[in-house]
Write an enzyme that holds these catalytic residues in place. Structure first.
Site: not given
Length: 531
Positions: A327-330
Site C-alpha cells: 500500500i502506498e503509505q509504505g
C-alpha cells in the site's frame, strides 16, 4: 552534536515567515503534525501573520473526523497556493472541509498532483535538479492538455509537456522548501528522530532534505524526548543534522481516531482471528469476484473503496497468505486495514517510506492493482478524483496516477449505478427492484484520472467488476464478459450505460457461489480468473 531546542507549538508557528513554502508530512490522520498546524492557524487568526504561504502535501494533511490538518491553515490570506496529492475527504452528508470551500471560492490557487510525483519533487529540490520528468499523469487531468492538475480558475499552469529522447513526458518543476513540518515518535536531544509508534515514516526524510538544501527550517513534532545518544542508530529515520526545532505533543494520534495500536507500527503481531468476515451483501459479491482475478504468490497493490474488502475475502477463504499486499503509505505484507486505519496494515513485514514505495509502484514491477471507480467512460477512462458539487467525497488523485501509470493488470471495482436503489440477493441471484438513477458508465467522465486509451496502447490488462457484470477493456471497446445470475444483459447493463457497451460472444454467467453467504472455496493456485 548540537542540542536542538525544544519549543512550544506557538513558538514553532512564530518561526514561519510570510511567503514561505511549507511542506507538511502527513497521510490524512496518519502522522499528521496537527499541534504545529493548529498553532500556525491560531497565530494567523490572532496576528494576521504569516501571510501568503505555499503548502506542499504529498498526501492529505488531516481528515474530516477530528484531526483538522490543513483546515487549520484554510484561512483567506494565510494560504496563497496549495499543492496536494490528496485532500481531506468524507461522506457527502458531512460539511465539506474548509480547504475545499476556499478552493471552490477561488480564494487560493490549488493543484491536485500525483502523490508519488510530489515526493519526487522534494527529492529533486533537495539535489538541485530542475524537477521531475515522468510519464505519470500523461493523458489524465494532470496533463496540461486537459486540466494540468488545476482545481479552479484562479490557478495558473504548472505542469508542462516535454519531448525528450523521442518520447513524450510530463515535467513537474521542483519547488524549494522554506519550512518542513514533519512528525516522528521520539526525538533525542540532538534531534535524531525515530518512528517506532508510527504506521509509516511517510516522506519525512525527503521533506527535511528539501528544506535543508534550500537553507530552510525543519520542525519535528514528536511524542517524547530521549537522552542524547540513546536511540538505536538503525532506527533513526531522520538524523538530527536535518532537524532545527522539536515540538512535543504527548497526545498526538497515531492515525484517525486511533491513539496508538502497536500492531500498526509492526511492534507486535496480532492474531487475525480478531478480523471478522465482511458482511454478506453486494459489496462482498464484488470483492469476491475481484479476488478471483488474483493468482498465488502475486504482489498486489490495494486501493480505497470496495477493493479494500478483498483482503478480508481472502482471509475468510483461508488464502490470505497467498498474496503480498503493498500500500502506498509504505506497508509491505501483512493485512491491510479498512475504515479509519486505512493506509496501515496489521502485522506488516516491512514499512517503507512512502517515497520509496512510490518508486516501486511507479515501476509497475508488481503484479496487480485493485482499485475502485466513480465513473468510467466509452474510452475506458476512469474518474476517481472529482465529483463536482460533492468534491469532498473523493480525496483526489492521491497515488492513483502513480500506481496506474505502468501497472500491468488493473482491477476496478464498484457499483454499476449510483443513487437511491433497491438491489438485493435472493436465492443466489441478483434482484434489481429499483436501479440507481445516476449513471456511472458515462459517455465522458467528469475528470480523467486514468487514461484507458493509453493503457490499451501499452497492452495492459484492464478488468471492471460490478455487482451485475464483469467487463474487459479491449481494443474494440469496453466489453461485457460476465452477467450476474438474475440480471438481464440488455435491460440491466447495456441500456443502463451512457454509451454503447459491447457484449462478448462468449458471455458467461458470474459464478453462482459469489451470491451465496457461505465461503466460495477460492483457489488462487488455479491461476486466477483470466481468459
Amino acid at each position: 552534536m548540537t542540542r536542538k531546542p525544544v519549543i512550544s507549538p506557538a513558538e514553532a508557528a512564530a518561526l514561519v515567515p510570510d511567503g514561505a513554502v511549507v511542506s507538511v508530512s502527513s497521510s490524512s490522520g496518519l502522522g499528521c503534525p496537527d499541534a504545529v498546524l493548529r498553532a500556525l492557524g491560531e497565530r494567523f487568526g490572532a496576528t494576521g501573520a504569516p501571510r501568503g504561504l505555499t503548502t506542499l502535501h504529498p498526501i492529505a494533511a488531516g481528515d474530516m473526523y477530528g484531526i483538522k490538518g490543513i483546515d487549520h491553515l484554510a484561512q483567506p490570506g494565510l494560504l496563497d497556493r496549495v499543492f496536494a496529492g490528496s485532500y481531506p475527504s468524507g461522506p457527502s452528508s458531512a460539511e465539506p472541509p474548509l480547504i475545499r470551500k476556499l478552493i471552490e471560492a477561488g480564494e487560493v490557487q490549488a493543484y491536485n498532483l500525483p502523490s508519488g510525483v510530489l515526493f519526487q519533487m522534494h527529492r529533486s529540490a533537495a539535489t538541485g535538479q530542475p524537477g521531475v520528468l515522468t510519464t505519470v499523469g500523461l493523458d489524465t487531468f494532470v496533463d496540461p492538455r486537459r486540466e494540468g492538475g488545476r482545481m479552479n480558475a484562479a490557478t495558473p499552469q504548472f505542469v508542462r509537456v516535454e519531448q525528450f529522447d523521442g518520447r513524450e513526458w510530463l515535467f513537474y518543476p521542483a519547488i524549494g522548501v522554506d519550512v518542513a513540518i514533519i512528525r516522528a515518535t521520539t526525538a533525542d536531544e540532538h534531534g535524531n528522530l525515530t518512528m517506532e509508534d508510527e504506521g509509516s515514516p511517510l516522506g519525512a526524510l525527503d521533506q527535511a532534505l528539501a528544506a535543508r538544501a534550500h537553507g530552510g527550517l525543519v520542525i519535528a513534532q514528536v511524542k517524547r524526548i530521549a537522552e542524547a545518544g540513546t536511540l538505536p542508530a538503525q532506527q533513526v529515520r531522520v538524523p538530527g543534522v536535518l532537524v532545527d526545532r522539536i515540538v512535543v505533543d504527548t497526545e498526538q494520534m497515531q492515525t484517525t481516531q486511533t491513539p496508538f495500536d502497536p500492531a500498526l507500527a509492526g511492534a507486535l503481531r496480532r492474531p487475525l482471528t480478531e478480523v471478522g468476515p465482511a458482511a454478506f451483501g453486494l459489496e462482498k459479491v464484488i470483492a469476491r469476484r475481484a479476488a478471483m482475478e488474483l493468482v498465488r504468490d502475486a504482489v498486489v497493490n490495494l486501493g480505497f473503496g470496495i477493493s479494500a474488502l478483498v483482503p478480508r475475502v481472502l482471509l475468510e477463504e483461508g488464502c490470505h497468505t497467498d498474496v503480498t499486499w503493498v500500500i502506498e503509505q509504505g506497508a509491505v505484507g501483512g493485512f491491510p486495514l479498512t475504515g479509519f486505519a486505512f493506509g496501515c496494515a496489521l502485522n506488516p513485514e516491512a514499512i517503507l517510506a512512502s517515497a520509496d514505495q512510490f518508486t516501486y509502484l511507479q515501476s509497475g514491477a508488481f503484479d496487480t492493482s485493485m482499485l475502485s471507480f466513480l465513473e468510467i467512460d466509452a474510452e475506458g477512462n476512469v474518474n476517481v478524483s472529482a465529483l463536482p458539487g460533492r468534491s469532498h467525497i473523493t480525496a483526489g488523485v492521491g497515488g492513483f496516477a502513480d500506481i496506474t501509470a505502468n501497472a500491468r493488470h488493473l482491477v476496478f471495482s464498484g457499483y454499476f449505478t449510483a443513487g437511491r436503489s433497491d438491489l438485493a440477493i435472493e436465492d443466489g441471484a441478483l434482484r434489481i427492484r429499483r436501479d440507481g438513477a445516476a449513471a456511472k458508465f458515462v459517455d465522458a467522465v467528469q475528470q480523467v484520472t486514468f487514461s484507458g486509451r493509453r493503457a490499451l496502447a501499452e497492452g495492459r490488462r484492464i478488468t471492471v467488476v460490478t455487482e451485475r457484470c464483469v467487463m474487459r477493456l479491449l481494443p474494440e471497446g469496453l466489453t461485457v464478459t460476465e452477467i450476474a445470475p438474475g440480471a438481464d444483459v440488455q435491460r440491466d447493463v447495456v441500456e443502463r450505460a451512457g454509451f454503447p457497451l459491447r457484449v462478448s460472444d462468449r458471455l458467461t454467467v458470474m459464478d453462482a457461489r459469489l451470491f451465496r453467504p457461505e465461503p466460495i472455496a477460492l483457489d488462487l493456485a488455479a491461476g486466477g480468473h483470466h481468459e
